[in-house]
Design a protein around this motif. Structure first.
Motif, PDB file in Angstrom:
ATOM      1  N   SER A 164      -1.695   6.664   0.803  1.00 23.74           N
ATOM      2  CA  SER A 164      -3.062   6.255   0.446  1.00 23.74           C
ATOM      3  C   SER A 164      -4.114   6.879   1.352  1.00 23.74           C
ATOM      4  O   SER A 164      -5.149   7.344   0.885  1.00 23.74           O
ATOM      5  N   GLN A 165      -3.863   6.896   2.644  1.00 17.65           N
ATOM      6  CA  GLN A 165      -4.825   7.471   3.586  1.00 17.65           C
ATOM      7  C   GLN A 165      -5.009   8.959   3.326  1.00 17.65           C
ATOM      8  O   GLN A 165      -6.133   9.464   3.345  1.00 17.65           O
TER       9      GLN A 165
ATOM     10  N   GLU B 278       0.834  -1.197   0.000  1.00 14.50           N
ATOM     11  CA  GLU B 278       0.000   0.000   0.000  1.00 14.50           C
ATOM     12  C   GLU B 278       0.873   1.252   0.000  1.00 14.50           C
ATOM     13  O   GLU B 278       1.848   1.359   0.722  1.00 14.50           O
ATOM     14  N   ASN B 279       0.508   2.182  -0.851  1.00 10.66           N
ATOM     15  CA  ASN B 279       1.213   3.457  -0.923  1.00 10.66           C
ATOM     16  C   ASN B 279       1.111   4.141   0.431  1.00 10.66           C
ATOM     17  O   ASN B 279       0.045   4.217   1.031  1.00 10.66           O
TER      18      ASN B 279
END
Length: 94
Positions: free
Chosen positions: A7-8, A3-4
């Motif tokens: 992302s959040q 996950e990047n």
């Protein structure tokens, strides 16, 4: 970690710019430095502007009531109110 790490942050930005106050946020973030500087001659207005954008982003993301958003803007002080009044949709409410 697939996950990047941002992302959040992207998800929060998407929620804010697609939320309740999308139009207000678009106009607010579209203000020029000159428009902001016209309110006060020092750097205080840029700091307040930055916080104001975060307040409107949060309100949009969380679908806050207009009353809550207006209370939050007013709690930032006169400079924030003057900046917010540069956005027609917010000016009508303030």
């Amino acid at each position: 970690m697939s996950e990047n790490r941002f992302s959040q942050l992207f998800a929060e930005a998407d929620a804010a710019f697609d939320g309740t106050y999308k139009n207000e946020l678009d106009k607010l973030t579209g203000l020029s430095k000159e428009e902001i500087d016209s309110i006060t001659p020092d750097t205080e207005d840029l700091r307040v502007y930055s916080v104001l954008v975060k307040v409107v982003e949060k309100a949009s993301r969380e679908n806050s009531s207009q009353a809550q958003l207006l209370d939050d803007i007013r709690s930032l002080g006169d400079v924030a109110v003057k900046i917010a009044k540069k956005v027609p949709q917010l000016a009508k409410l303030l």
